[in-house]
Design an enzyme around this catalytic site. Structure first.
Site, PDB file in Angstrom:
ATOM      1  N   GLU A   1       0.646  -1.466   0.021  1.00  0.00           N
ATOM      2  CA  GLU A   1       0.168  -0.271  -0.123  1.00  0.00           C
ATOM      3  C   GLU A   1       1.030   0.861  -0.050  1.00  0.00           C
ATOM      4  O   GLU A   1       1.869   1.588   0.736  1.00  0.00           O
ATOM      5  CB  GLU A   1      -1.464  -0.321   1.178  1.00  0.00           C
ATOM      6  CG  GLU A   1      -1.561   1.090   1.375  1.00  0.00           C
ATOM      7  CD  GLU A   1      -2.764   0.977   2.400  1.00  0.00           C
ATOM      8  OE1 GLU A   1      -3.213  -0.286   2.044  1.00  0.00           O
ATOM      9  OE2 GLU A   1      -3.203   2.325   3.364  1.00  0.00           O
TER      10      GLU A   1
ATOM     11  N   ALA B   1      -8.226  10.899   3.615  1.00  0.00           N
ATOM     12  CA  ALA B   1      -9.184  11.520   4.421  1.00  0.00           C
ATOM     13  C   ALA B   1     -10.487  12.461   4.271  1.00  0.00           C
ATOM     14  O   ALA B   1      -9.324  13.652   4.122  1.00  0.00           O
ATOM     15  CB  ALA B   1      -9.056  11.140   5.742  1.00  0.00           C
TER      16      ALA B   1
ATOM     17  N   HIS C   1      -8.204   3.134  -3.891  1.00  0.00           N
ATOM     18  CA  HIS C   1      -9.272   3.249  -2.540  1.00  0.00           C
ATOM     19  C   HIS C   1      -9.861   4.584  -2.347  1.00  0.00           C
ATOM     20  O   HIS C   1      -9.589   5.286  -3.496  1.00  0.00           O
ATOM     21  CB  HIS C   1      -8.217   3.837  -1.513  1.00  0.00           C
ATOM     22  CG  HIS C   1      -7.344   2.545  -0.753  1.00  0.00           C
ATOM     23  ND1 HIS C   1      -6.795   3.210   0.313  1.00  0.00           N
ATOM     24  CD2 HIS C   1      -6.077   2.050  -1.435  1.00  0.00           C
ATOM     25  CE1 HIS C   1      -5.983   1.991   0.426  1.00  0.00           C
ATOM     26  NE2 HIS C   1      -5.720   1.547  -0.607  1.00  0.00           N
TER      27      HIS C   1
ATOM     28  N   ARG D   1     -16.491   3.713   3.509  1.00  0.00           N
ATOM     29  CA  ARG D   1     -16.935   4.532   3.897  1.00  0.00           C
ATOM     30  C   ARG D   1     -15.393   6.034   4.049  1.00  0.00           C
ATOM     31  O   ARG D   1     -16.445   7.206   3.860  1.00  0.00           O
ATOM     32  CB  ARG D   1     -17.106   4.087   5.294  1.00  0.00           C
ATOM     33  CG  ARG D   1     -18.985   5.425   6.011  1.00  0.00           C
ATOM     34  CD  ARG D   1     -18.485   5.446   7.406  1.00  0.00           C
ATOM     35  NE  ARG D   1     -17.983   5.712   8.093  1.00  0.00           N
ATOM     36  CZ  ARG D   1     -17.729   5.945   9.286  1.00  0.00           C
ATOM     37  NH1 ARG D   1     -18.742   5.432   9.804  1.00  0.00           N
ATOM     38  NH2 ARG D   1     -15.948   5.894   9.922  1.00  0.00           N
ATOM     39  N   GLY D   2     -14.148   5.386   4.631  1.00  0.00           N
ATOM     40  CA  GLY D   2     -14.072   6.262   5.115  1.00  0.00           C
ATOM     41  C   GLY D   2     -13.964   7.238   6.350  1.00  0.00           C
ATOM     42  O   GLY D   2     -15.098   7.385   6.996  1.00  0.00           O
ATOM     43  N   ASP D   3     -13.135   8.193   6.591  1.00  0.00           N
ATOM     44  CA  ASP D   3     -12.830   8.479   7.997  1.00  0.00           C
ATOM     45  C   ASP D   3     -13.736   9.827   8.101  1.00  0.00           C
ATOM     46  O   ASP D   3     -13.861  10.842   6.868  1.00  0.00           O
ATOM     47  CB  ASP D   3     -11.266   8.965   8.764  1.00  0.00           C
ATOM     48  CG  ASP D   3     -11.140   7.851   8.822  1.00  0.00           C
ATOM     49  OD1 ASP D   3     -11.534   7.306   9.703  1.00  0.00           O
ATOM     50  OD2 ASP D   3      -9.936   7.026   8.526  1.00  0.00           O
TER      51      ASP D   3
ATOM     52  N   TYR E   1     -11.744  -5.498  10.128  1.00  0.00           N
ATOM     53  CA  TYR E   1     -10.785  -5.156  11.459  1.00  0.00           C
ATOM     54  C   TYR E   1     -10.806  -6.299  12.281  1.00  0.00           C
ATOM     55  O   TYR E   1     -11.986  -6.541  13.296  1.00  0.00           O
ATOM     56  CB  TYR E   1     -11.574  -3.943  11.872  1.00  0.00           C
ATOM     57  CG  TYR E   1     -11.126  -2.465  10.983  1.00  0.00           C
ATOM     58  CD1 TYR E   1     -10.940  -1.515  10.836  1.00  0.00           C
ATOM     59  CD2 TYR E   1     -12.892  -3.004   9.858  1.00  0.00           C
ATOM     60  CE1 TYR E   1     -11.185  -0.683   9.681  1.00  0.00           C
ATOM     61  CE2 TYR E   1     -13.114  -1.507   9.036  1.00  0.00           C
ATOM     62  CZ  TYR E   1     -11.827  -0.531   9.013  1.00  0.00           C
ATOM     63  OH  TYR E   1     -12.112   0.695   8.236  1.00  0.00           O
TER      64      TYR E   1
ATOM     65  N   GLN F   1       5.288   7.223  15.476  1.00  0.00           N
ATOM     66  CA  GLN F   1       4.677   6.632  14.194  1.00  0.00           C
ATOM     67  C   GLN F   1       3.003   5.634  15.264  1.00  0.00           C
ATOM     68  O   GLN F   1       2.132   5.799  14.692  1.00  0.00           O
ATOM     69  CB  GLN F   1       5.060   5.662  13.150  1.00  0.00           C
ATOM     70  CG  GLN F   1       4.615   5.103  12.103  1.00  0.00           C
ATOM     71  CD  GLN F   1       5.388   3.839  11.784  1.00  0.00           C
ATOM     72  OE1 GLN F   1       6.760   3.694  12.060  1.00  0.00           O
ATOM     73  NE2 GLN F   1       4.745   2.902  10.713  1.00  0.00           N
TER      74      GLN F   1
HETATM   75  P1  FAD Z   1     -17.783   0.790   6.844  1.00  0.00           P
HETATM   76  O1  FAD Z   1     -17.749  -1.013   6.599  1.00  0.00           O
HETATM   77  O2  FAD Z   1     -18.971   1.028   6.117  1.00  0.00           O
HETATM   78  O3  FAD Z   1     -17.569   0.575   8.858  1.00  0.00           O
HETATM   79  C1  FAD Z   1     -17.641   1.426   9.329  1.00  0.00           C
HETATM   80  C2  FAD Z   1     -18.638   1.044  10.752  1.00  0.00           C
HETATM   81  O4  FAD Z   1     -19.529   1.397  10.471  1.00  0.00           O
HETATM   82  C3  FAD Z   1     -17.796  -0.201  11.593  1.00  0.00           C
HETATM   83  O5  FAD Z   1     -17.913   0.433  13.260  1.00  0.00           O
HETATM   84  C4  FAD Z   1     -19.261  -0.817  11.017  1.00  0.00           C
HETATM   85  O6  FAD Z   1     -19.346  -1.670  12.020  1.00  0.00           O
HETATM   86  C5  FAD Z   1     -20.542  -0.055  11.223  1.00  0.00           C
HETATM   87  N1  FAD Z   1     -21.386  -0.512  10.240  1.00  0.00           N
HETATM   88  C6  FAD Z   1     -21.376  -0.828   8.475  1.00  0.00           C
HETATM   89  N2  FAD Z   1     -23.028  -0.907   7.971  1.00  0.00           N
HETATM   90  C7  FAD Z   1     -23.713  -0.673   9.260  1.00  0.00           C
HETATM   91  C8  FAD Z   1     -24.910  -0.384   9.155  1.00  0.00           C
HETATM   92  N3  FAD Z   1     -25.909  -0.272   7.931  1.00  0.00           N
HETATM   93  N4  FAD Z   1     -25.630   0.180  10.529  1.00  0.00           N
HETATM   94  C9  FAD Z   1     -24.611   0.582  11.267  1.00  0.00           C
HETATM   95  N5  FAD Z   1     -23.014   0.772  11.415  1.00  0.00           N
HETATM   96  C10 FAD Z   1     -23.176  -0.064  10.812  1.00  0.00           C
HETATM   97  N6  FAD Z   1      -9.498   5.785   4.620  1.00  0.00           N
HETATM   98  C11 FAD Z   1      -9.625   7.077   3.757  1.00  0.00           C
HETATM   99  O7  FAD Z   1     -10.604   8.027   3.921  1.00  0.00           O
HETATM  100  N7  FAD Z   1      -8.832   6.974   2.995  1.00  0.00           N
HETATM  101  C12 FAD Z   1      -8.460   5.517   2.597  1.00  0.00           C
HETATM  102  O8  FAD Z   1      -7.800   5.043   1.304  1.00  0.00           O
HETATM  103  C13 FAD Z   1      -8.457   4.286   3.395  1.00  0.00           C
HETATM  104  N8  FAD Z   1      -7.840   3.395   3.599  1.00  0.00           N
HETATM  105  C14 FAD Z   1      -7.957   2.245   4.260  1.00  0.00           C
HETATM  106  C15 FAD Z   1      -7.384   1.397   3.670  1.00  0.00           C
HETATM  107  C16 FAD Z   1      -7.514  -0.033   4.772  1.00  0.00           C
HETATM  108  C17 FAD Z   1      -6.745  -1.539   4.748  1.00  0.00           C
HETATM  109  C18 FAD Z   1      -8.422  -0.035   5.902  1.00  0.00           C
HETATM  110  C19 FAD Z   1      -8.616  -1.123   7.140  1.00  0.00           C
HETATM  111  C20 FAD Z   1      -8.869   0.695   6.476  1.00  0.00           C
HETATM  112  C21 FAD Z   1      -8.574   2.771   5.467  1.00  0.00           C
HETATM  113  N9  FAD Z   1      -9.406   3.887   5.937  1.00  0.00           N
HETATM  114  C22 FAD Z   1      -9.097   4.662   4.377  1.00  0.00           C
HETATM  115  C23 FAD Z   1     -10.191   3.779   6.782  1.00  0.00           C
HETATM  116  C24 FAD Z   1     -11.232   3.538   6.528  1.00  0.00           C
HETATM  117  O9  FAD Z   1     -12.110   4.400   5.735  1.00  0.00           O
HETATM  118  C25 FAD Z   1     -12.249   4.070   8.238  1.00  0.00           C
HETATM  119  O10 FAD Z   1     -11.989   3.280   8.914  1.00  0.00           O
HETATM  120  C26 FAD Z   1     -13.367   4.758   8.510  1.00  0.00           C
HETATM  121  O11 FAD Z   1     -13.472   4.975   9.491  1.00  0.00           O
HETATM  122  C27 FAD Z   1     -14.653   2.743   8.488  1.00  0.00           C
HETATM  123  O12 FAD Z   1     -14.715   2.343   6.321  1.00  0.00           O
HETATM  124  P2  FAD Z   1     -14.851   0.847   6.093  1.00  0.00           P
HETATM  125  O13 FAD Z   1     -15.454   0.998   4.903  1.00  0.00           O
HETATM  126  O14 FAD Z   1     -14.636   0.078   6.752  1.00  0.00           O
HETATM  127  O15 FAD Z   1     -16.502   1.335   6.889  1.00  0.00           O
END
Ligand code: FAD
Length: 291
Positions: A16, A50, A77, A107-109, A143, A210
């Site tokens: 990555e 993000a 991503h 979803r994104g942060d 996660y 870090q």
């Molecule tokens: P989701 O899968 O939507 O989950 C987010 C939260 O919502 C979880 O707590 C989940 O349990 C909950 N949830 C899901 N569905 C529902 C529902 N229907 N009802 C209620 N709750 C629900 N971020 C960036 O901005 N840019 C990047 O390039 C980036 N790369 C990443 C790469 C990896 C490998 C990882 C692990 C993370 C990365 N992230 C990145 C961070 C990520 O955007 C965050 O961790 C974000 O907070 C959650 O994204 P997600 O896609 O896992 O969300």
């Protein structure tokens, strides 16, 4: 090529990278990619800043170069939270025009500076939308210790299952420092019929700042032996770096021996560290997976 097809053949090894900060020239990433290319990873994924902090075109341009200049499969991503459906359609169109077949749908942060939009509140909604509007291999995040916002790991796994049911083809895990969390997570995921390939996310930790940032951002546990390593070498940067690399290699040796689907290395754009790790594990990765 769709990267989910690789898992039938081997233990997948991917990297990555992130686009350079606005203050650094874009060219710096290209020398990093050239060096990373020597280790022949199965794919390189490119993050997307993000909270809309970076222009997504940068991610698309870098992912395009990974594939077309360096000949390595690429993954872009794509966080959904700051886009509406019309904007997302345009991004999917741009990705296709750039020849990119693989998207990490997130979803994104949520950034305090950028108000979230309503169309993609969860990654699963984005996965559904991508599958309805394009021909992409869709990857999702998972996660092993639970997402920070989830009340329990069980709840998080229920939502992960929804994300897979929406069409996610493959998963990449959040970084972790204790492999036992990952193995327990795999068992729970399989019990819930989550049967897509799951890569283990490994981050070599090479300085103390870090790790402090990572722990607060991701909520991962630090095992005792990891903390002892940090304490012993915190005032010796070279030793700290070497210990961090050795720790990551140990994690990978164990994971590959346990036949995990793949290893996703968070390179932090550091090709020296990626080289040390790739050289140490390349012969292991060449051994076919046992049934
Ligand atoms: P989701 O899968 O939507 O989950 C987010 C939260 O919502 C979880 O707590 C989940 O349990 C909950 N949830 C899901 N569905 C529902 C529902 N229907 N009802 C209620 N709750 C629900 N971020 C960036 O901005 N840019 C990047 O390039 C980036 N790369 C990443 C790469 C990896 C490998 C990882 C692990 C993370 C990365 N992230 C990145 C961070 C990520 O955007 C965050 O961790 C974000 O907070 C959650 O994204 P997600 O896609 O896992 O969300």
């Amino acid at each position: 090529m769709k990267t989910n097809l690789l898992f039938n053949q081997k233990t997948v090894f991917s990297f990555e990278v992130f686009p350079p900060k606005k203050t650094s020239p874009l060219e710096t990433i290209y020398s990093t990619l050239r060096e990373l290319g020597y280790f022949k990873p199965d794919f390189i994924s490119v993050t997307y800043g993000a909270g809309g902090s970076l222009n997504g075109q940068t991610t698309i341009d870098i992912a395009h170069s990974v594939k077309h200049t360096y000949g390595i499969e690429s993954v872009a991503h794509l966080p959904g939270i700051n886009f509406d459906k019309a904007e997302m359609l345009k991004i999917l169109h741009d990705l296709k025009c750039a020849g990119i077949d693989n998207v990490l749908a997130l979803r994104g942060d949520i950034s305090p500076n950028v108000p979230p939009k309503d169309d993609f509140r969860f990654a699963s909604e984005l996965v559904t939308f991508i599958k309805e509007n394009g021909d992409f291999n869709v990857i999702g995040a998972c996660y092993p210790e639970g997402h920070l916002e989830a009340t329990t790991l069980k709840q998080d796994l229920i939502h992960l299952k929804e994300k897979v049911n929406a069409g996610t083809d493959q998963l990449i895990s959040q970084l972790f420092f204790d492999n036992d969390y990952f193995y327990a997570f795999l068992d729970k995921a399989h019990d819930m019929d989550i049967n897509v390939p799951i890569e283990a996310g490994i981050m070599p930790v090479t300085n103390k700042n870090q790790i402090e940032r990572m722990v607060s951002m991701c909520g991962v546990n630090l095992p005792k032996k990891f903390k002892q390593m940090m304490e012993k070498y915190e005032h010796h940067p070279d030793a700290f770096r070497d210990a961090g690399i050795a720790y990551a290699i140990d994690q990978i040796v164990d994971l590959v021996s346990q036949n995990v689907d793949g290893i996703h290395l968070y390179t932090m754009n550091n090709s020296y560290i990626a080289r040390r790790i790739s050289e140490a594990v390349s012969t292991l990765l060449a051994v076919p997976k046992s049934a």
